[in-house]
Design a protein around this motif. Structure first.
Motif, PDB file in Angstrom:
ATOM      1  N   THR A   1     -38.979 -13.313 -53.591  1.00 17.90           N
ATOM      2  CA  THR A   1     -38.921 -14.722 -53.983  1.00 17.90           C
ATOM      3  C   THR A   1     -38.013 -14.918 -55.183  1.00 17.90           C
ATOM      4  O   THR A   1     -37.181 -15.837 -55.204  1.00 17.90           O
ATOM      5  N   LEU A   2     -38.139 -14.047 -56.182  1.00 15.33           N
ATOM      6  CA  LEU A   2     -37.293 -14.165 -57.369  1.00 15.33           C
ATOM      7  C   LEU A   2     -35.826 -13.945 -57.025  1.00 15.33           C
ATOM      8  O   LEU A   2     -34.952 -14.653 -57.540  1.00 15.33           O
ATOM      9  N   ASN A   3     -35.539 -12.990 -56.152  1.00 14.01           N
ATOM     10  CA  ASN A   3     -34.144 -12.755 -55.744  1.00 14.01           C
ATOM     11  C   ASN A   3     -33.574 -13.948 -54.984  1.00 14.01           C
ATOM     12  O   ASN A   3     -32.408 -14.302 -55.175  1.00 14.01           O
ATOM     13  N   GLU A   4     -34.394 -14.584 -54.147  1.00 18.95           N
ATOM     14  CA  GLU A   4     -33.941 -15.793 -53.452  1.00 18.95           C
ATOM     15  C   GLU A   4     -33.657 -16.908 -54.460  1.00 18.95           C
ATOM     16  O   GLU A   4     -32.667 -17.627 -54.333  1.00 18.95           O
ATOM     17  N   LEU A   5     -34.526 -17.041 -55.447  1.00 16.03           N
ATOM     18  CA  LEU A   5     -34.332 -18.055 -56.484  1.00 16.03           C
ATOM     19  C   LEU A   5     -33.078 -17.762 -57.306  1.00 16.03           C
ATOM     20  O   LEU A   5     -32.288 -18.669 -57.588  1.00 16.03           O
ATOM     21  N   ILE A   6     -32.861 -16.512 -57.662  1.00 16.22           N
ATOM     22  CA  ILE A   6     -31.666 -16.127 -58.420  1.00 16.22           C
ATOM     23  C   ILE A   6     -30.404 -16.437 -57.611  1.00 16.22           C
ATOM     24  O   ILE A   6     -29.430 -16.963 -58.155  1.00 16.22           O
ATOM     25  N   GLU A   7     -30.432 -16.135 -56.330  1.00 14.79           N
ATOM     26  CA  GLU A   7     -29.276 -16.420 -55.471  1.00 14.79           C
ATOM     27  C   GLU A   7     -28.981 -17.917 -55.438  1.00 14.79           C
ATOM     28  O   GLU A   7     -27.832 -18.338 -55.590  1.00 14.79           O
ATOM     29  N   TRP A   8     -30.030 -18.737 -55.272  1.00 17.06           N
ATOM     30  CA  TRP A   8     -29.850 -20.186 -55.243  1.00 17.06           C
ATOM     31  C   TRP A   8     -29.334 -20.691 -56.590  1.00 17.06           C
ATOM     32  O   TRP A   8     -28.418 -21.514 -56.647  1.00 17.06           O
ATOM     33  N   LEU A   9     -29.896 -20.183 -57.685  1.00 17.06           N
ATOM     34  CA  LEU A   9     -29.449 -20.601 -59.015  1.00 17.06           C
ATOM     35  C   LEU A   9     -27.989 -20.233 -59.250  1.00 17.06           C
ATOM     36  O   LEU A   9     -27.234 -21.008 -59.846  1.00 17.06           O
ATOM     37  N   ASN A  10     -27.588 -19.051 -58.787  1.00 13.25           N
ATOM     38  CA  ASN A  10     -26.182 -18.652 -58.916  1.00 13.25           C
ATOM     39  C   ASN A  10     -25.260 -19.599 -58.154  1.00 13.25           C
ATOM     40  O   ASN A  10     -24.185 -19.961 -58.639  1.00 13.25           O
ATOM     41  N   GLU A  11     -25.680 -20.007 -56.948  1.00 19.00           N
ATOM     42  CA  GLU A  11     -24.889 -20.967 -56.175  1.00 19.00           C
ATOM     43  C   GLU A  11     -24.777 -22.306 -56.911  1.00 19.00           C
ATOM     44  O   GLU A  11     -23.692 -22.893 -56.994  1.00 19.00           O
ATOM     45  N   GLU A  12     -25.898 -22.771 -57.451  1.00 16.71           N
ATOM     46  CA  GLU A  12     -25.894 -24.036 -58.191  1.00 16.71           C
ATOM     47  C   GLU A  12     -25.047 -23.921 -59.457  1.00 16.71           C
ATOM     48  O   GLU A  12     -24.333 -24.848 -59.828  1.00 16.71           O
ATOM     49  N   TRP A  13     -25.132 -22.761 -60.123  1.00 22.76           N
ATOM     50  CA  TRP A  13     -24.332 -22.538 -61.326  1.00 22.76           C
ATOM     51  C   TRP A  13     -22.852 -22.611 -60.977  1.00 22.76           C
ATOM     52  O   TRP A  13     -22.078 -23.247 -61.690  1.00 22.76           O
TER      53      TRP A  13
ATOM     54  N   GLU B   1     -28.231 -20.440 -66.439  1.00 19.63           N
ATOM     55  CA  GLU B   1     -28.136 -19.086 -66.995  1.00 19.63           C
ATOM     56  C   GLU B   1     -29.462 -18.638 -67.593  1.00 19.63           C
ATOM     57  O   GLU B   1     -29.876 -17.496 -67.412  1.00 19.63           O
ATOM     58  N   LEU B   2     -30.146 -19.533 -68.302  1.00 12.52           N
ATOM     59  CA  LEU B   2     -31.438 -19.184 -68.897  1.00 12.52           C
ATOM     60  C   LEU B   2     -32.483 -18.875 -67.833  1.00 12.52           C
ATOM     61  O   LEU B   2     -33.232 -17.898 -67.951  1.00 12.52           O
ATOM     62  N   VAL B   3     -32.542 -19.686 -66.788  1.00 13.36           N
ATOM     63  CA  VAL B   3     -33.533 -19.465 -65.734  1.00 13.36           C
ATOM     64  C   VAL B   3     -33.213 -18.193 -64.949  1.00 13.36           C
ATOM     65  O   VAL B   3     -34.118 -17.424 -64.615  1.00 13.36           O
ATOM     66  N   ILE B   4     -31.938 -17.931 -64.675  1.00 13.87           N
ATOM     67  CA  ILE B   4     -31.543 -16.700 -63.992  1.00 13.87           C
ATOM     68  C   ILE B   4     -31.976 -15.489 -64.819  1.00 13.87           C
ATOM     69  O   ILE B   4     -32.541 -14.525 -64.289  1.00 13.87           O
ATOM     70  N   GLY B   5     -31.749 -15.527 -66.118  1.00 10.52           N
ATOM     71  CA  GLY B   5     -32.157 -14.419 -66.989  1.00 10.52           C
ATOM     72  C   GLY B   5     -33.655 -14.204 -66.980  1.00 10.52           C
ATOM     73  O   GLY B   5     -34.132 -13.064 -66.937  1.00 10.52           O
ATOM     74  N   LYS B   6     -34.420 -15.289 -67.005  1.00 13.73           N
ATOM     75  CA  LYS B   6     -35.885 -15.183 -66.981  1.00 13.73           C
ATOM     76  C   LYS B   6     -36.351 -14.582 -65.659  1.00 13.73           C
ATOM     77  O   LYS B   6     -37.222 -13.704 -65.640  1.00 13.73           O
ATOM     78  N   CYS B   7     -35.772 -15.023 -64.543  1.00 18.68           N
ATOM     79  CA  CYS B   7     -36.145 -14.475 -63.232  1.00 18.68           C
ATOM     80  C   CYS B   7     -35.829 -12.991 -63.148  1.00 18.68           C
ATOM     81  O   CYS B   7     -36.642 -12.211 -62.645  1.00 18.68           O
ATOM     82  N   ARG B   8     -34.673 -12.598 -63.650  1.00 19.17           N
ATOM     83  CA  ARG B   8     -34.311 -11.172 -63.625  1.00 19.17           C
ATOM     84  C   ARG B   8     -35.279 -10.341 -64.462  1.00 19.17           C
ATOM     85  O   ARG B   8     -35.617  -9.223 -64.088  1.00 19.17           O
TER      86      ARG B   8
END
Length: 80
Positions: free
Chosen positions: A11-23, A52-59
C-alpha cells in the motif's frame, strides 16, 4: 505478521508511486512559462514540497515499524 507488513508495504509503495506521479505533474506545471504569476508559482512550489514530505514519511514507514524483542520466552511443548 509478515502478511500485514507486506500488505502495508504494498500500500505504501502504491501511494509513493502515485505521489511521485503527482509531484511530476505539479513540478511540470510550475515550469510552464505560461504560468509566470508569482502566486501560482508559490502554489506549485508548496504542492511539490508537500508531496516530497509525504513521500519521505511513507518511505520511513516501509518495513517493520515496531521494536523487536531482545529475548523470546521458550515456547516449546517441553518447557514448563
Amino acid at each position: 505478521m509478515a502478511t500485514n507488513v507486506s500488505e502495508k508495504d504494498k500500500t505504501l509503495n502504491e501511494l509513493i508511486e502515485w505521489l511521485n506521479e503527482e509531484w511530476n505533474k505539479t513540478n511540470h506545471e510550475s515550469d510552464n512559462p505560461d504560468k509566470e504569476i508569482l502566486e501560482k508559482y508559490n502554489f506549485y512550489d508548496g504542492m511539490t514540497s508537500s508531496y516530497e514530505l509525504v513521500i519521505g514519511k511513507c518511505r520511513a514507514m516501509l518495513g517493520y515499524s515496531g521494536s523487536m524483542p531482545s529475548e523470546v520466552p521458550n515456547q516449546s511443548e517441553d518447557a514448563k
